[in-house]
Each structure stands twice: as structure tokens, then as C-alpha cells.
Design an enzyme around this catalytic site. Structure first.
Site, mmCIF file in Angstrom:
data_model
loop_
_atom_site.group_PDB
_atom_site.id
_atom_site.type_symbol
_atom_site.label_atom_id
_atom_site.label_comp_id
_atom_site.label_asym_id
_atom_site.label_seq_id
_atom_site.Cartn_x
_atom_site.Cartn_y
_atom_site.Cartn_z
ATOM 1 N N ASN A 130 -0.043 2.299 20.907
ATOM 2 C CA ASN A 130 0.760 1.440 20.043
ATOM 3 C C ASN A 130 1.882 0.804 20.839
ATOM 4 O O ASN A 130 2.425 1.418 21.758
ATOM 5 C CB ASN A 130 1.354 2.266 18.889
ATOM 6 C CG ASN A 130 1.944 1.373 17.819
ATOM 7 O OD1 ASN A 130 1.308 0.415 17.387
ATOM 8 N ND2 ASN A 130 3.168 1.661 17.407
ATOM 9 N N LYS B 243 0.819 -1.227 0.000
ATOM 10 C CA LYS B 243 0.000 0.000 0.000
ATOM 11 C C LYS B 243 0.847 1.269 0.000
ATOM 12 O O LYS B 243 0.427 2.297 -0.527
ATOM 13 C CB LYS B 243 -0.957 0.004 1.184
ATOM 14 C CG LYS B 243 -2.093 -0.993 1.030
ATOM 15 C CD LYS B 243 -3.067 -0.896 2.187
ATOM 16 C CE LYS B 243 -4.132 -1.970 2.060
ATOM 17 N NZ LYS B 243 -5.147 -1.869 3.102
ATOM 18 N N GLU C 130 6.625 5.580 20.532
ATOM 19 C CA GLU C 130 7.115 6.717 19.713
ATOM 20 C C GLU C 130 6.319 6.826 18.412
ATOM 21 O O GLU C 130 6.056 7.927 17.928
ATOM 22 C CB GLU C 130 8.605 6.563 19.355
ATOM 23 C CG GLU C 130 9.570 6.530 20.532
ATOM 24 C CD GLU C 130 9.494 5.240 21.348
ATOM 25 O OE1 GLU C 130 9.374 4.152 20.749
ATOM 26 O OE2 GLU C 130 9.524 5.345 22.600
HETATM 27 N N1 LIG Z 1 -10.693 -5.009 7.029
HETATM 28 C C1 LIG Z 1 -9.987 -4.329 6.142
HETATM 29 O O1 LIG Z 1 -10.520 -3.903 5.097
HETATM 30 C C2 LIG Z 1 -8.527 -4.018 6.408
HETATM 31 C C3 LIG Z 1 -7.892 -2.992 5.696
HETATM 32 C C4 LIG Z 1 -6.549 -2.707 5.975
HETATM 33 C C5 LIG Z 1 -5.851 -3.471 6.919
HETATM 34 N N2 LIG Z 1 -6.491 -4.471 7.566
HETATM 35 C C6 LIG Z 1 -5.760 -5.279 8.603
HETATM 36 O O2 LIG Z 1 -5.245 -4.396 9.584
HETATM 37 C C7 LIG Z 1 -4.084 -4.953 10.188
HETATM 38 C C8 LIG Z 1 -2.978 -3.897 10.269
HETATM 39 O O3 LIG Z 1 -2.568 -3.550 8.955
HETATM 40 P P1 LIG Z 1 -1.478 -2.383 8.687
HETATM 41 O O4 LIG Z 1 -1.396 -2.239 7.221
HETATM 42 O O5 LIG Z 1 -1.764 -1.192 9.498
HETATM 43 O O6 LIG Z 1 -0.124 -3.072 9.248
HETATM 44 P P2 LIG Z 1 1.222 -2.307 9.655
HETATM 45 O O7 LIG Z 1 1.382 -1.042 8.909
HETATM 46 O O8 LIG Z 1 2.278 -3.344 9.604
HETATM 47 O O9 LIG Z 1 0.979 -1.887 11.218
HETATM 48 C C9 LIG Z 1 0.842 -2.873 12.206
HETATM 49 C C10 LIG Z 1 0.550 -2.200 13.551
HETATM 50 O O10 LIG Z 1 0.246 -3.223 14.492
HETATM 51 C C11 LIG Z 1 1.180 -3.201 15.569
HETATM 52 N N3 LIG Z 1 1.527 -4.581 15.944
HETATM 53 C C12 LIG Z 1 1.950 -5.563 15.110
HETATM 54 N N4 LIG Z 1 2.155 -6.696 15.809
HETATM 55 C C13 LIG Z 1 1.869 -6.406 17.098
HETATM 56 C C14 LIG Z 1 1.918 -7.171 18.315
HETATM 57 N N5 LIG Z 1 2.269 -8.451 18.311
HETATM 58 N N6 LIG Z 1 1.556 -6.554 19.462
HETATM 59 C C15 LIG Z 1 1.186 -5.248 19.479
HETATM 60 N N7 LIG Z 1 1.129 -4.482 18.361
HETATM 61 C C16 LIG Z 1 1.464 -5.060 17.194
HETATM 62 C C17 LIG Z 1 2.398 -2.469 15.051
HETATM 63 O O11 LIG Z 1 3.070 -1.899 16.158
HETATM 64 P P3 LIG Z 1 4.608 -1.436 16.085
HETATM 65 O O12 LIG Z 1 4.602 -0.038 15.544
HETATM 66 O O13 LIG Z 1 5.055 -1.508 17.485
HETATM 67 O O14 LIG Z 1 5.318 -2.402 15.180
HETATM 68 C C18 LIG Z 1 1.739 -1.434 14.136
HETATM 69 O O15 LIG Z 1 1.244 -0.347 14.854
HETATM 70 C C19 LIG Z 1 -3.725 -6.174 9.332
HETATM 71 O O16 LIG Z 1 -4.155 -7.351 10.006
HETATM 72 C C20 LIG Z 1 -4.531 -5.981 8.062
HETATM 73 O O17 LIG Z 1 -4.872 -7.196 7.432
HETATM 74 C C21 LIG Z 1 -7.818 -4.759 7.355
#
Ligand SMILES: NC(=O)c1ccc[n+]([C@@H]2O[C@H](COP(=O)([O-])OP(=O)(O)OC[C@H]3O[C@@H](n4cnc5c(N)ncnc54)[C@H](OP(=O)(O)O)[C@@H]3O)[C@@H](O)[C@H]2O)c1
Length: 273
Positions: free
Chosen positions: A151, A69, A155
């Protein structure tokens, strides 16, 4: 010539987007295919080549999912102002050989939330500060939500909060915040770690609505905990559906056949929950 649409990502084998879009094409009598373009991220040239070759391959538009993305932006000729604000695109339209980027995640999340609650003036806790959180927070702010972000990496929450002029919160302050709405924008609780949840029923006492944007599983541990705490729940497929409807409207300049898309999605989920 039959037009080609599809989804670009990795891995995309479990994507529900083909089922939703194919149903919409059929209902609207659109002579088009919707394919899966699984692009291996190991070679950075792969995404570039896919974008450069859209014209010769007759690709009229595509959805973009993880991990592309943000990476897609340099290959776009133009983008919608929201893409600039949010920093990511989940939709691309090929208009006269120009690749134009859009983001329908923001409207998808807001539409899903508004099925159950108003946003204006509500205290909202957003979990996560990644790409999806960013898209969701922009929408919540537009609709007058009072947003606090938690988060794992504080930071990052602070950076996003500063940019949006909202609050970043530490875990120990969540109870005092007494949020009315909680939205999970992290992958915590998704397949295969379905027993995980950042919050549990006691943390959710008094919360009215909990939305989880994870789509696999549909009922996450967080949503089970929210039900125990007496909150209304919204699962991730509602956002998926609304963002897909937004994509259809962009590609074909007309409203999406929402009910058809919804029926196709739930039909598929019944087969493979
Ligand atoms: N339903 C829908 O249409 C839709 C649309 C978009 C995304 N999504 C879903 O949304 C989720 C996030 O997507 P994204 O694109 O935002 O991912 P991303 O940019 O990789 O961000 C992931 C976020 O989750 C946190 N995180 C990851 N693992 C964690 C853990 N074990 N414990 C605590 N925090 C954790 C990360 O924290 P840190 O900063 O500390 O790493 C970060 O803030 C995915 O599962 C995706 O499939 C769904």
C-alpha cells in the site's frame, strides 16, 4: 405494492448495478423497481434520513457503494458476521423494518478469481489496503492464499496485515516475492486517469493471473501490462457481477439468474464501454 430496491452512493450515475438487477427482476418475474439513490455526502444527515425513511418509502433492500460502505454501519439494526470482520456492508435487506447488513464483495472477488485460478497455497500480492482490499483479503485468507499487501501508505498495509496475520510488503520487495497472482484493489488506473498503473509488464514477469477490481475502464492499464507479461487477466466487472448475484440471493432467498445478469451487463458495456 411494488417493492423498491436500489443503490446508495455518490456519485452513482455510472453504476452498472441497475442494469444487472433490473434484468434479474424481469427474468424472475419479480414486481420490483431498482433505483439510483445518489446521496450527497456534504450533509451527514442525508444518509441517516435515507435509512430512517426506508420503511415509509417502501424500500425492501439496497446496494451500498462508495463512499458509504463503512458509514452505513451505525444505521443498521443487525449485520452478518462477515460485515463485522470486514468493517463494511455493500448490501442491506429490510426485514420486517429491521435493516440487516451483508457484504458480498468478499464472495464476489473470490468467485471472480476462481473462474481462472485456485487460491489455496498461491502467493498473492494485493495492491491497496482500503475497504475493498480488506474484503478481498478476508476471502483470500479463508481460501488459503498466502497474501502480501502493498500500500502507498505502508503503515496501513501493516495494520491490515497484523490484523489478518498476513504480510505487508514494500514496493522494492515485490520482485523477490514472485507473486503468482496480483490483485489491484486501488482506484489507480480508473477513469479519468486511465494511463496510470502501479505495476508494469517487467514487474509482472512470472505472474500467472492479474485481477483488477476497477470497473471503469474494463481493461485497465494494469491489465494491458499483464497481457504483455503473458498473464491471464480478470477485469473488475467479474467481481461486480458475482457480488450482485450474491445481493440477489440475499434479497430473494433464492439463487440469482446469473447468466441473465451477465448478458445484461455485457450488453450495456457494449453500448457504453
Ligand atoms: N468490482 C467491484 O465490484 C468493486 C467492489 C468494491 C470496490 N471496487 C473498486 O475498488 C477501488 C478501491 O475501493 P475502496 O473502497 O477500497 O477505496 P478506499 O477504501 O478509498 O481505498 C483506496 C486504496 O487505494 C490506495 N490508493 C488510492 N489512490 C492511490 C494512488 N494514487 N496511488 C497508490 N495508491 C492509492 C489507498 O492508499 P492509501 O492508504 O495510501 O490512501 C487505499 O489503500 C475503487 O476503484 C472501487 O470502485 C470495485
Amino acid at each position: 405494492m411494488k417493492k423498491i430496491y436500489g443503490i446508495v452512493g455518490h456519485p452513482v450515475i455510472h453504476s452498472l448495478s441497475p442494469v444487472i438487477h433490473k434484468a434479474a427482476f424481469q427474468a424472475e418475474g419479480i414486481d420490483a423497481e431498482y433505483r439510483i439513490f445518489d446521496i450527497n455526502p456534504e450533509d451527514p444527515e442525508n444518509l441517516a434520513n435515507f435509512c430512517y425513511e426506508t420503511e415509509v418509502n417502501g424500500i425492501a433492500g439496497f446496494s451500498v457503494t462508495m463512499p458509504y460502505k463503512e458509514e452505513i454501519l451505525p444505521y443498521l439494526d443487525e449485520y452478518d458476521p462477515l460485515v463485522k470482520l470486514v468493517g463494511s456492508a455493500n448490501t442491506v435487506k429490510n426485514e420486517d423494518s429491521m435493516l440487516i447488513g451483508y457484504n458480498t464483495d468478499t464472495m464476489g472477488a473470490i468467485a471472480a478469481l476462481r473462474e481462472k485460478t485456485d487460491i489455496q497455497g498461491k502467493r498473492i500480492l494485493v495492491l491497496g489496503a482500503g475497504g475493498a482490499s480488506r474484503a478481498v483479503c478476508y476471502g483470500l485468507k479463508e481460501f488459503g492464499g498466502r497474501i502480501s499487501i502493498f500500500n502507498r501508505t505502508h503503515e496501513k498495509a501493516e495494520e491490515l496485515a497484523d490484523e489478518l496475520e498476513i504480510d505487508a510488503i514494500e514496493f522494492r520487495h515485490i520482485k523477490e516475492l514472485a507473486p503468482e497472482i496480483v490483485i489491484n484493489c486501488t482506484p489507480v488506473g480508473s477513469v479519468p486517469n486511465t494511463e496510470e498503473s502501479l505495476l508494469h509488464a517487467p514487474d509482472l514477469a512470472g505472474v500467472k493471473v492479474v485481477m483488477d477490481i476497477i470497473t471503469r475502464p474494463m481493461e485497465t492499464r494494469l491489465l494491458k501490462e499483464a497481457k504483455k507479461a503473458g498473464a491471464e487477466v480478470i477485469s473488475g466487472e467479474r467481481m461486480l457481477l458475482h457480488q450482485a448475484a450474491g445481493q440477489f440471493a440475499i434479497w430473494f432467498s433464492k439463487p440469482a439468474p446469473f447468466e441473465v445478469m451477465e448478458k445484461a451487463l455485457y450488453g450495456q458495456l457494449k453500448k457504453t464501454p
